[in-house]
Scaffold this motif. Structure first.
Motif, mmCIF file in Angstrom:
data_model
loop_
_atom_site.group_PDB
_atom_site.id
_atom_site.type_symbol
_atom_site.label_atom_id
_atom_site.label_comp_id
_atom_site.label_asym_id
_atom_site.label_seq_id
_atom_site.Cartn_x
_atom_site.Cartn_y
_atom_site.Cartn_z
ATOM 1 N N LYS A 11 0.845 -1.178 0.000
ATOM 2 C CA LYS A 11 0.000 0.000 0.000
ATOM 3 C C LYS A 11 0.889 1.239 0.000
ATOM 4 O O LYS A 11 2.062 1.183 0.364
ATOM 5 N N ASP A 65 0.365 4.433 1.548
ATOM 6 C CA ASP A 65 -0.214 5.416 2.465
ATOM 7 C C ASP A 65 0.628 6.681 2.562
ATOM 8 O O ASP A 65 0.145 7.702 3.067
ATOM 9 N N ASP A 69 -6.733 0.782 -5.605
ATOM 10 C CA ASP A 69 -6.322 -0.144 -4.545
ATOM 11 C C ASP A 69 -4.942 0.175 -3.977
ATOM 12 O O ASP A 69 -4.211 -0.720 -3.548
ATOM 13 N N SER A 119 -4.411 2.673 -1.540
ATOM 14 C CA SER A 119 -4.563 3.338 -0.238
ATOM 15 C C SER A 119 -4.200 4.815 -0.283
ATOM 16 O O SER A 119 -4.236 5.491 0.748
ATOM 17 N N THR A 161 -5.033 8.669 -1.596
ATOM 18 C CA THR A 161 -6.249 9.425 -1.906
ATOM 19 C C THR A 161 -5.937 10.526 -2.906
ATOM 20 O O THR A 161 -4.865 11.137 -2.859
ATOM 21 N N ASN A 207 -4.590 10.557 9.297
ATOM 22 C CA ASN A 207 -3.468 9.761 8.797
ATOM 23 C C ASN A 207 -2.244 10.620 8.489
ATOM 24 O O ASN A 207 -1.448 10.298 7.620
#
Length: 503
Positions: free
Chosen positions: A152, A154, A180, A182, A184, A249
């Motif tokens: 991922k 992030d 997919d 993670s 944005t 996050n």
């Protein structure tokens, strides 16, 4: 007797008609062809009647060809084609990697493969329903690197300023690298309020469309009534920061990626690896300038160009965020970001090799065929047009093999994911980039970024097949379709090379 005899003849005639109809249907349905995704199509007439985009230069006797594997989304083929298929067996070999010189630049190399690439050619008559799915498929071992590890991302939060229409049209290309992941995407949609109402723009539906494609999209609106896309290009920094704070996050997010709406990443994995070498815990400003020396001088050596991707560490974004309103000007969005960073922080641009502004127009084949390892691409739907998401699909099979070059014994070069070139009169100097784009060779503005170039080759010295489609079938086979268009005036047939990766 006469009546019975007539009834008998009538019964036989009806029986023969029914039998003839059954045999005719059997001819066309006993071996249904596969469509471009390996599915069986039994609803062809319905597709065509609804205005299917598939089209051709002939009216096929066998209607299944309208959606078969040789009728590629808008690519018109001649009534007959020369068809070649090769089955590719990947042989994982890390020694063929384009290695790092030590300064972040990757050396492009040509991998030699014994044997020819183009072998048995079949003349296929599309009108005669001559299905090439059942022709021979000689296997060739191709040394490649392993697929990228699953992970991922992030550490990224991306921001883009654009319009509703351009964002909607970019879904297929964005899906390639963002789905997919993670990560944005925060899109500052700059359409004016009266346009939103008159065009009935549905932001909720757009968010759902992205979600259906596996992507997380957040919509932001302009921070001022007079804010253009250029001004919003900088102001979206504030929206990205707000997102990571609200979502909680901030500790995972390392980089704010400020993009143009036609920025494309072949994969986020090598981008993540490249940026891991920079310090995200301090104010850090990453990007690149134009490949064109004259264009790079517009912003000076200190401006990152957004088409290649501008990356700000979270500490830098927080440092300049309070000053964004005062930094607004009539300059381009990239220049506004640079000036705001220069005025309100000590961070200065750190160039990231592999990010590409791609400031080239028309035929960019020489650039793509240079064998170089690109982290990003730009201008693929404006200055030139390339199906980048189809080209880069091969990264799912062999990771860092996108645009790697392979040489075969028949004077043929495969630039993986982009083209197959046959050089009937011998190979050129592959250590130099072929300057095929407008003014690439004559203006000499690209030598500073690409080194010495070579002039474009003539069409008789370089026979090119271009990727028009790439997809994975239900049985897991990955297919790349290359097409060389024939000269219609000379009544030449189109030529198709179908590579089937057995993974």
């Amino acid at each position: 007797m006469g009546g019975s005899h007539r009834r008998y003849i009538l019964f036989v005639a009806v029986f023969l008609l029914v039998l003839l109809f059954f045999l005719t249907r059997l001819q066309y349905t006993s071996v249904p062809p596969l469509n471009a995704h390996g599915d069986i199509h039994n609803d062809v007439h319905k597709e065509v009647s609804k205005g299917s985009t598939a089209s051709s230069e002939y009216t096929p006797i066998c209607p299944e060809w309208q959606t078969s594997t040789l009728e590629y989304r808008g690519i018109k083929l001649s009534p007959k084609i020369n068809y070649v298929r090769r089955c590719i067996k990947p042989k994982y070999d890390d020694s063929i990697a384009r290695y790092n010189r030590g300064d972040g630049h990757f050396v492009d190399r040509v991998v030699n493969v014994s044997g020819p690439l183009i072998t048995e050619t079949t003349l296929v008559d599309l009108k005669a329903c001559d299905f090439p799915e059942y022709t021979s498929c000689d296997t060739i071992e191709l040394p490649v690197q392993r697929p990228y590890p699953k992970k991922k991302f992030d550490e990224f939060a991306f921001g883009v300023a654009t319009t509703y229409e351009r964002l909607e049209k970019s879904i297929p290309e964005l899906r390639h690298w963002l789905a997919d992941s993670s990560a944005t995407l925060i899109a500052l949609v700059a359409d004016k309020e009266d346009e939103v109402k008159s065009k009935k723009l549905d932001f909720s539906r757009l968010v759902r469309d992205f979600a259906d494609a596996g992507m997380t999209l957040k919509i932001a609106r302009p921070h001022g009534r007079d804010h253009s896309v250029e001004k919003s290009h900088m102001m979206v920094i504030r929206d990205v920061l707000s997102h990571i704070d609200v979502e909680g996050n901030a500790s995972e997010t390392r980089w704010l990626g400020i993009l143009d709406d036609d920025t494309f990443f072949p994969s986020l994995y090598p981008l993540s690896e490249a940026l891991s070498g920079y310090n995200h815990t301090i104010p850090t400003y990453l990007g690149t300038v134009s490949e064109n020396l004259e264009l790079s001088q517009i912003g000076g050596p200190g401006a990152a160009y957004g088409g290649a991707g501008i990356f700000l560490s979270v500490p830098l974004a927080r440092e300049i965020a309070p000053h964004l309103d005062s930094c607004l000007s009539e300059r381009g969005g990239d220049m506004q970001i640079m000036e705001c960073i220069h005025d309100h922080s000590h961070a200065r641009l750190l160039p990231v090799p592999g990010l590409q502004q791609t400031d080239m127009a028309s035929d960019v084949s020489g650039f793509f065929e240079s064998g170089r390892r690109f982290l990003s691409l730009h201008h693929w739907k404006s200055w030139f047009h390339e199906p980048v998401e189809k080209q880069a699909a091969v990264v799912n099979v062999c990771g860092d093999c996108y645009l790697q070059r392979y040489s075969f014994d028949d004077n043929t070069i495969l630039t993986n994911g982009f083209s197959i070139n046959v050089y009937p009169n011998g190979y050129p100097d592959f250590t130099r980039v072929e300057a095929t784009w407008d003014y690439g060779y004559s203006a000499r503005s690209y030598h500073w970024s690409m080194g010495p170039l070579r002039p474009p080759m003539s069409k008789k010295d370089k026979l090119t097949y271009k990727v028009v489609d790439a997809f994975t079938t239900k049985d897991g086979t990955f297919r790349q379709i290359f097409v060389r268009k024939g000269d219609r005036e000379k009544k030449e047939v189109d030529k198709v090379i179908d590579l089937l990766w057995q993974v």
